[in-house]
Design a protein around this motif. Structure first.
Motif, PDB file in Angstrom:
ATOM      1  N   SER A   1       0.517  -1.193  -0.119  1.00  0.00           N
ATOM      2  CA  SER A   1       0.135  -0.014  -0.122  1.00  0.00           C
ATOM      3  C   SER A   1       0.902   1.160   0.183  1.00  0.00           C
ATOM      4  CB  SER A   1      -0.986  -0.223   1.288  1.00  0.00           C
ATOM      5  OG  SER A   1      -0.112   0.010   2.373  1.00  0.00           O
ATOM      6  N   LEU A   2       0.212   2.461  -0.191  1.00  0.00           N
ATOM      7  CA  LEU A   2       0.739   3.715  -0.324  1.00  0.00           C
ATOM      8  C   LEU A   2       0.360   4.306   1.013  1.00  0.00           C
ATOM      9  CD1 LEU A   2       0.514   4.959  -3.844  1.00  0.00           C
ATOM     10  CD2 LEU A   2       2.467   3.984  -2.815  1.00  0.00           C
ATOM     11  N   LYS A   3       1.274   5.342   1.626  1.00  0.00           N
ATOM     12  CA  LYS A   3       0.829   6.275   2.770  1.00  0.00           C
ATOM     13  C   LYS A   3       1.517   7.343   2.203  1.00  0.00           C
ATOM     14  CE  LYS A   3       0.763   6.719   7.637  1.00  0.00           C
ATOM     15  NZ  LYS A   3      -0.834   6.692   7.827  1.00  0.00           N
ATOM     16  N   TRP A   4       0.653   8.620   2.357  1.00  0.00           N
ATOM     17  CA  TRP A   4       0.823   9.807   2.161  1.00  0.00           C
ATOM     18  C   TRP A   4       0.926  10.904   3.318  1.00  0.00           C
ATOM     19  CZ3 TRP A   4       1.694  11.503  -3.002  1.00  0.00           C
ATOM     20  CH2 TRP A   4       1.098  10.817  -3.843  1.00  0.00           C
ATOM     21  N   PHE A   5       1.709  11.635   3.397  1.00  0.00           N
ATOM     22  CA  PHE A   5       1.963  12.795   4.559  1.00  0.00           C
ATOM     23  C   PHE A   5       2.561  13.837   4.266  1.00  0.00           C
ATOM     24  CE2 PHE A   5       4.835   9.241   5.393  1.00  0.00           C
ATOM     25  CZ  PHE A   5       6.049  10.019   5.715  1.00  0.00           C
ATOM     26  N   GLU A   6       2.522  14.945   5.061  1.00  0.00           N
ATOM     27  CA  GLU A   6       3.528  16.053   5.149  1.00  0.00           C
ATOM     28  C   GLU A   6       4.377  15.970   6.435  1.00  0.00           C
ATOM     29  OE1 GLU A   6       1.329  19.722   4.218  1.00  0.00           O
ATOM     30  OE2 GLU A   6       0.142  19.048   2.877  1.00  0.00           O
TER      31      GLU A   6
ATOM     32  N   ILE B   1      12.856  18.477  13.408  1.00  0.00           N
ATOM     33  CA  ILE B   1      13.489  19.905  13.227  1.00  0.00           C
ATOM     34  C   ILE B   1      13.275  20.459  11.792  1.00  0.00           C
ATOM     35  CG2 ILE B   1      15.528  21.152  13.428  1.00  0.00           C
ATOM     36  CD1 ILE B   1      16.538  19.291  15.867  1.00  0.00           C
ATOM     37  N   THR B   2      13.443  19.554  10.905  1.00  0.00           N
ATOM     38  CA  THR B   2      13.478  20.095   9.419  1.00  0.00           C
ATOM     39  C   THR B   2      11.924  20.121   9.242  1.00  0.00           C
ATOM     40  OG1 THR B   2      15.123  18.618   9.012  1.00  0.00           O
ATOM     41  CG2 THR B   2      13.785  19.426   7.202  1.00  0.00           C
ATOM     42  N   GLU B   3      11.129  19.508   9.721  1.00  0.00           N
ATOM     43  CA  GLU B   3       9.633  19.849   9.611  1.00  0.00           C
ATOM     44  C   GLU B   3       9.322  21.090  10.054  1.00  0.00           C
ATOM     45  OE1 GLU B   3       7.669  15.361   9.463  1.00  0.00           O
ATOM     46  OE2 GLU B   3       7.552  16.560  11.317  1.00  0.00           O
ATOM     47  N   GLN B   4       9.673  21.568  11.310  1.00  0.00           N
ATOM     48  CA  GLN B   4       9.260  22.950  11.791  1.00  0.00           C
ATOM     49  C   GLN B   4      10.220  23.912  11.161  1.00  0.00           C
ATOM     50  OE1 GLN B   4      10.849  22.119  15.980  1.00  0.00           O
ATOM     51  NE2 GLN B   4       9.479  20.619  16.377  1.00  0.00           N
ATOM     52  N   GLU B   5      11.367  23.757  10.722  1.00  0.00           N
ATOM     53  CA  GLU B   5      12.083  25.046   9.897  1.00  0.00           C
ATOM     54  C   GLU B   5      11.381  25.135   8.715  1.00  0.00           C
ATOM     55  OE1 GLU B   5      14.384  26.480  11.713  1.00  0.00           O
ATOM     56  OE2 GLU B   5      13.584  25.211  13.269  1.00  0.00           O
ATOM     57  N   PHE B   6      11.087  24.163   7.811  1.00  0.00           N
ATOM     58  CA  PHE B   6      10.330  24.024   6.765  1.00  0.00           C
ATOM     59  C   PHE B   6       8.951  25.071   6.941  1.00  0.00           C
ATOM     60  CE2 PHE B   6      12.017  21.015   3.622  1.00  0.00           C
ATOM     61  CZ  PHE B   6      13.299  21.425   3.691  1.00  0.00           C
ATOM     62  N   ALA B   7       8.272  24.717   8.072  1.00  0.00           N
ATOM     63  CA  ALA B   7       6.915  25.290   8.070  1.00  0.00           C
ATOM     64  C   ALA B   7       7.196  26.913   8.549  1.00  0.00           C
ATOM     65  CB  ALA B   7       6.380  24.479   9.605  1.00  0.00           C
ATOM     66  N   LYS B   8       8.242  27.146   9.142  1.00  0.00           N
ATOM     67  CA  LYS B   8       8.559  28.722   9.430  1.00  0.00           C
ATOM     68  C   LYS B   8       8.917  29.356   8.257  1.00  0.00           C
ATOM     69  CE  LYS B   8      10.833  27.753  13.912  1.00  0.00           C
ATOM     70  NZ  LYS B   8      12.057  27.756  14.556  1.00  0.00           N
ATOM     71  N   LEU B   9       9.561  28.525   7.206  1.00  0.00           N
ATOM     72  CA  LEU B   9       9.628  29.279   5.769  1.00  0.00           C
ATOM     73  C   LEU B   9       8.533  29.217   4.931  1.00  0.00           C
ATOM     74  CD1 LEU B   9      13.094  28.271   5.367  1.00  0.00           C
ATOM     75  CD2 LEU B   9      12.661  30.297   5.896  1.00  0.00           C
ATOM     76  N   GLY B  10       7.584  28.531   5.350  1.00  0.00           N
ATOM     77  CA  GLY B  10       6.359  28.402   4.456  1.00  0.00           C
ATOM     78  C   GLY B  10       6.572  26.999   3.226  1.00  0.00           C
ATOM     79  N   TYR B  11       7.602  26.425   3.405  1.00  0.00           N
ATOM     80  CA  TYR B  11       7.688  25.312   2.252  1.00  0.00           C
ATOM     81  C   TYR B  11       6.596  24.127   2.972  1.00  0.00           C
ATOM     82  CZ  TYR B  11      12.470  27.285   1.951  1.00  0.00           C
ATOM     83  OH  TYR B  11      13.560  28.133   1.595  1.00  0.00           O
ATOM     84  N   ILE B  12       6.479  23.481   1.531  1.00  0.00           N
ATOM     85  CA  ILE B  12       5.204  22.308   1.986  1.00  0.00           C
ATOM     86  C   ILE B  12       5.972  21.052   1.347  1.00  0.00           C
ATOM     87  CG2 ILE B  12       3.132  21.390   1.245  1.00  0.00           C
ATOM     88  CD1 ILE B  12       2.329  24.282   0.682  1.00  0.00           C
ATOM     89  N   TRP B  13       6.260  20.046   2.351  1.00  0.00           N
ATOM     90  CA  TRP B  13       7.048  18.845   2.173  1.00  0.00           C
ATOM     91  C   TRP B  13       5.898  17.685   2.128  1.00  0.00           C
ATOM     92  CZ3 TRP B  13      11.157  17.388   6.347  1.00  0.00           C
ATOM     93  CH2 TRP B  13      12.050  16.299   5.488  1.00  0.00           C
ATOM     94  N   HIS B  14       5.966  17.213   0.710  1.00  0.00           N
ATOM     95  CA  HIS B  14       5.009  15.982   0.498  1.00  0.00           C
ATOM     96  C   HIS B  14       5.922  14.890   0.399  1.00  0.00           C
ATOM     97  CE1 HIS B  14       1.530  18.598  -0.373  1.00  0.00           C
ATOM     98  NE2 HIS B  14       2.601  19.312  -1.111  1.00  0.00           N
ATOM     99  N   SER B  15       5.478  13.794   1.189  1.00  0.00           N
ATOM    100  CA  SER B  15       6.095  12.209   1.328  1.00  0.00           C
ATOM    101  C   SER B  15       5.165  11.188   0.901  1.00  0.00           C
ATOM    102  CB  SER B  15       6.863  11.886   2.400  1.00  0.00           C
ATOM    103  OG  SER B  15       7.686  13.115   2.844  1.00  0.00           O
ATOM    104  N   VAL B  16       5.531  10.162   0.124  1.00  0.00           N
ATOM    105  CA  VAL B  16       4.765   9.065   0.207  1.00  0.00           C
ATOM    106  C   VAL B  16       5.619   7.976   0.283  1.00  0.00           C
ATOM    107  CG1 VAL B  16       4.989   9.242  -2.535  1.00  0.00           C
ATOM    108  CG2 VAL B  16       2.989   7.851  -1.226  1.00  0.00           C
ATOM    109  N   ILE B  17       5.287   6.739   0.824  1.00  0.00           N
ATOM    110  CA  ILE B  17       5.984   5.803   1.281  1.00  0.00           C
ATOM    111  C   ILE B  17       5.074   4.550   0.833  1.00  0.00           C
ATOM    112  CG2 ILE B  17       7.170   6.547   3.141  1.00  0.00           C
ATOM    113  CD1 ILE B  17       5.270   5.077   4.958  1.00  0.00           C
ATOM    114  N   THR B  18       5.869   3.306   0.386  1.00  0.00           N
ATOM    115  CA  THR B  18       5.236   2.245   0.034  1.00  0.00           C
ATOM    116  C   THR B  18       5.327   1.412   1.391  1.00  0.00           C
ATOM    117  OG1 THR B  18       7.423   1.300  -0.887  1.00  0.00           O
ATOM    118  CG2 THR B  18       5.444   1.990  -2.458  1.00  0.00           C
ATOM    119  N   ARG B  19       4.315   0.598   1.776  1.00  0.00           N
ATOM    120  CA  ARG B  19       4.318  -0.246   2.865  1.00  0.00           C
ATOM    121  C   ARG B  19       3.956  -1.822   2.727  1.00  0.00           C
ATOM    122  NH1 ARG B  19       2.175   2.328   8.388  1.00  0.00           N
ATOM    123  NH2 ARG B  19       3.550   0.720   9.259  1.00  0.00           N
ATOM    124  N   GLU B  20       4.697  -2.696   2.911  1.00  0.00           N
ATOM    125  CA  GLU B  20       4.454  -3.966   2.583  1.00  0.00           C
ATOM    126  C   GLU B  20       3.377  -4.748   3.195  1.00  0.00           C
ATOM    127  OE1 GLU B  20       6.228  -5.439  -0.042  1.00  0.00           O
ATOM    128  OE2 GLU B  20       6.858  -3.220  -0.224  1.00  0.00           O
TER     129      GLU B  20
END
Length: 354
Positions: A185-190, A229-248
Motif C-alpha cells: 500500500s501507499l501512505k501519504w503525509f506532510e 526539526i526540519t519539518e518545523q524549519e520548513f513550516a517557518k519558511l512556508g515550505y510544503i513537504w510531501h512524502s509518500v511511502i510504500t508499505r509491505e
C-alpha cells in the motif's frame, strides 16, 4: 591598478536591510549568469530566508566590497553540536564562494579562502573543506588549489509540458496491479506520523546513503529528532513537504519519495529523495512512487512549470528512470574536497610565485 576591495565579516541575521539589499543585487547578477529563464527571487523571499537560522548548522560570512557595492561573498558552514551527525561529520566544513564575473581573477578567491582557513583553525575540529560549484570559474579555482574531485553531479529538470503522461499512467497502473497482488500500500503525509517516524528515518538514512557519493566523506544521518526539526524549519519558511511511502503486507516501509513546494517560487517543485530498500528492488517501486507523486503534484500545483532534482552522474539506475520521465540535464555540478593543511600550503605556494 588594482581596485580597492575590502573584505568584511557579515551576519545576515542581524545586518541592516540596506546591506542585505546590496548583497541581493550581486545575487541577481550571479543568478542571471546561470539561470536565463527563471524569474529572479524577490527581495521578500530572500529576506525571509536570509533572516532564518538553521538550528543545527552555523554559518560564517564574509562580503567583498568595492565602491559601496558587494562584489563577492564567502560562506563557511559547519555542523554545531546539536546536529545529529556532529560526531561523525564535524571534521568537514562546507565552503561557498561567489564573485561577480568581471571582478574575478583579482586574487579575491585566495583572500576569502585564507579567511576560511583562519576561522576553521579557530573552530578547532575542522580537517577538511568541501565545495560544490556549477561555475566554470569555480572548477578552475578549485583545481588551482589542488582540490580533489569528489563527485560529479547534474541538476536535472523535468518540464510538465514535456512529460510522457501515457508512460506515467502505465507505471502507475503497473504499480497498483502488482501491489494489489503483493498486498502493498501507499501512505501519504506532510508531517511524518509518530507511529512510523523511527522506521521512516532509518529507511530514509539507509536509502539516501545507497546513492553513489563518490569520494564525499560525510554520510547522512536522519533521526526522528532531526526530521521534526526540519519539518518545523520548513513550516517557518512556508515550505510544503510531501512524502509518500510504500508499505509491505507486514507493514514494513520499502520505499520513499518526497518533494518540496515553495509558494514563493510557484513555478518549480524540488524532488528530494527517491529510495527503495535493497531487498525490495526489482519490483518497480521506484517507478510507481515517482509516477504517483508526479500525478499528485501536477494536480495540486497546476501552475508549476518543472521539477528540479540532483543526481550523481554515476547513479545509473535513477538516471534511467528520470530520463524516461522526461528529466533533462540543466546544470553540471562538481564537488571538490580539500585537506585543511594542504590547501594552506598550496595558497602559500601560489602566493610565493606572484
Amino acid at each position: 591598478m588594482k581596485k580597492p576591495y575590502s573584505i568584511k565579516e557579515f551576519d545576515p541575521i542581524t545586518a541592516e536591510e540596506q546591506e542585505l539589499f546590496k548583497l541581493f543585487e550581486l545575487l541577481d547578477v550571479t543568478f542571471r549568469e546561470m539561470e536565463k529563464d527563471d524569474p529572479l527571487p524577490t527581495n521578500e523571499f530572500r529576506l525571509k530566508n536570509f533572516r532564518h537560522k538553521e538550528p543545527t548548522f552555523d554559518d560564517f560570512w564574509w562580503l567583498v566590497w568595492e565602491d559601496n557595492k558587494v562584489r563577492g561573498f564567502c560562506i563557511l558552514t559547519i555542523r554545531n553540536q546539536s546536529n545529529v551527525s556532529y560526531e561523525e561529520n564535524k571534521h568537514v566544513a562546507y565552503v561557498q564562494i561567489r564573485i561577480q564575473k568581471d571582478h574575478r581573477r583579482n586574487g579575491l578567491g585566495l583572500k576569502l579562502v585564507k579567511k576560511v582557513i583562519q576561522k576553521s583553525k579557530e573552530i578547532g575540529v575542522i580537517a577538511a573543506l568541501q565545495n560544490t560549484t556549477a561555475y566554470e570559474s569555480g572548477y578552475a579555482f578549485s583545481e588551482k588549489l589542488n582540490g580533489i574531485l569528489a563527485m560529479e553531479s547534474t541538476t536535472n529538470r523535468c518540464r510538465f509540458a514535456n512529460i510522457d503522461w501515457n508512460l506515467m499512467e502505465e507505471w502507475k497502473k503497473q504499480g497498483q496491479v502488482r501491489s494489489k497482488k503483493d498486498e502493498r500500500s501507499l501512505k501519504w503525509f506532510e508531517k511524518c506520523p509518530e507511529d512510523i517516524i523511527e522506521e521512516f528515518c532509518n529507511v530514509y538514512t539507509e536509502t539516501m546513503n545507497q546513492q553513489p557519493l563518490g569520494e564525499i566523506e560525510t554520510r547522512a544521518i536522519i533521526t526522528p529528532e532531526s526530521r521534526r526539526i526540519t519539518e518545523q524549519e520548513f513550516a517557518k519558511l512556508g515550505y510544503i513537504w510531501h512524502s509518500v511511502i510504500t508499505r509491505e503486507k507486514n507493514g514494513a516501509i520499502s520505499g520513499i519519495t518526497d518533494m518540496t513546494y515553495i509558494p514563493d517560487r510557484p513555478y518549480r517543485i524540488e524532488q528530494e529523495l527517491t529510495g527503495v530498500k535493497n531487498e525490495y528492488r526489482g519490483k518497480g517501486l521506484g517507478k510507481w512512487l515517482k509516477s504517483e507523486m508526479l500525478h499528485f503534484i501536477h494536480k495540486k500545483y497546476p501552475n508549476a512549470k518543472y521539477i528540479s532534482t540532483g543526481n550523481a552522474d554515476s547513479n545509473a539506475a535513477m538516471l534511467s528512470i528520470n530520463t524516461r520521465m522526461g528529466f533533462k540535464p540543466h546544470q553540471q555540478r562538481k564537488t571538490y574536497k580539500f585537506n585543511l593543511i594542504e590547501i594552506e600550503k598550496r595558497i602559500a605556494e601560489i602566493e610565493s610565485k606572484n
